[in-house]
Design an enzyme around this catalytic site. Structure first.
Site, PDB file in Angstrom:
ATOM      1  N   ASP A  23       0.808  -1.220   0.000  1.00 43.57           N
ATOM      2  CA  ASP A  23       0.000   0.000   0.000  1.00 43.57           C
ATOM      3  C   ASP A  23       0.843   1.272   0.000  1.00 43.57           C
ATOM      4  OD1 ASP A  23       0.736  -0.747   2.642  1.00 43.57           O
ATOM      5  OD2 ASP A  23      -0.843   0.502   3.495  1.00 43.57           O
ATOM      6  N   HIS A  24       2.155   1.106  -0.073  1.00 48.31           N
ATOM      7  CA  HIS A  24       3.069   2.242  -0.192  1.00 48.31           C
ATOM      8  C   HIS A  24       3.938   2.144  -1.446  1.00 48.31           C
ATOM      9  CE1 HIS A  24       2.425   3.887   3.946  1.00 48.31           C
ATOM     10  NE2 HIS A  24       2.004   2.641   4.128  1.00 48.31           N
ATOM     11  N   HIS A  30       8.920  -1.493  11.852  1.00 42.26           N
ATOM     12  CA  HIS A  30       7.712  -1.845  11.106  1.00 42.26           C
ATOM     13  C   HIS A  30       8.101  -2.768   9.951  1.00 42.26           C
ATOM     14  CE1 HIS A  30       3.618  -1.354   9.669  1.00 42.26           C
ATOM     15  NE2 HIS A  30       4.071  -1.027   8.474  1.00 42.26           N
TER      16      HIS A  30
END
Length: 286
Positions: free
Chosen positions: A83-84, A137
């Site tokens: 999603d990035h 992350h």
């Protein structure tokens, strides 16, 4: 006559100064994507050069580039999550010629310029992008800190992806509490307090509610939540925050606070960080 000349000289110098400051300023345009993501265009207003940050929906990026008559010269990717990063190949295919794709992880699609901690990227007329390695992350997460080398009065900005959110932080998918402590308290918290924080998701309302769960008497969190609720009701973004603000209400940047340490029976800030993240992973706002 001499007085008139002095006044004209002063006005001329002032106008030059204003013009110089105006044209040296950077501009940042947040662009909503998917359900709650943010992409960004970083713009050097003098050269009309721009960089796309985490452009997961390339068509929206190109629309803004064309609308503002910009030249897209770089793609900055904070981390490899789809999603990035998954918009990179499509965005490249839509450009008249290839541009470099920066990132800190070989898993980033279309990566062409791998960067690491303290690397610098020159951009536009005078902007400098400093790379801050923030693993946790993901193991290859990079934040991008942007300053104007010719204008010390220009407010700096940092693109934090999924490391630092407004009043929150990313899940520890590929790291641990010690790494996130280093990211937030040793690296990002040391940036100038006025630095604007542009994060990767619109999680602010939930995060601020959690901040008040951790510190029910935190007036800064209370005021920010009231503001954020109004922003979202009006379908407006809550970003950017600032580093100074984050230090006042973000519980993950306040793990040195004695009351929070005591509440979570933590002997040190790192174990407190772990306790907060474990709770937040399953916590639901009331």
């Amino acid at each position: 006559m001499m007085n008139c000349l002095k006044i004209l000289k002063k006005l001329f110098a002032t106008n030059l100064f204003i013009t110089k400051r105006y044209f040296s300023k950077m501009k940042i345009i947040p662009i909503e994507a998917l359900s709650d993501n943010y992409m960004y265009l970083l713009i050097d207003e003098k050269s009309k050069e721009c960089a796309a940050v985490d452009p997961v929906e390339p068509k929206k990026i190109i629309e803004q580039v064309n609308k503002l008559n910009l030249k897209l010269s770089k793609i900055l990717t904070t981390h490899h999550h789809w999603d990035h990063a998954n918009g990179n190949p499509e965005l490249l295919s839509m450009l008249p010629k290839p541009v470099p794709v920066f990132g800190g992880d070989d898993r980033i699609p279309a990566l062409s310029k791998k960067i690491g901690h303290d690397d610098s990227i020159s951009f536009g007329e005078s902007l400098n992008i400093k790379c801050i390695f923030t693993p946790c992350h993901t193991t290859g997460h990079i934040c991008y800190f942007v300053t104007d080398l010719n204008d010390s009065g220009q407010t700096p900005a940092v693109f934090t992806g999924d490391t630092l959110f407004l009043s929150g932080c990313g899940r520890f998918f590929e790291g641990n509490a010690q790494q996130m402590y280093q990211n937030l308290l040793t690296k990002l918290s040391k940036l100038p307090p006025e630095t604007k924080v542009y994060c990767g998701h619109e999680y602010s309302v939930s995060n601020l509610k959690y901040a008040l769960h951790v510190e029910p008497e935190n007036k800064d969190a209370e005021k920010k939540l009231e503001w954020a609720l109004k922003q979202r009701k009006d379908n407006m973004p809550t970003i950017p925050s600032t580093i100074e603000e984050e230090l006042s209400y973000n519980p993950f940047m306040r793990v040195n606070n004695e009351k929070i340490l005591s509440k979570y029976s933590a002997n040190d800030p790192i174990s407190c960080m772990a306790a907060l993240r474990k709770e937040k992973d399953t916590w639901k706002p009331s």
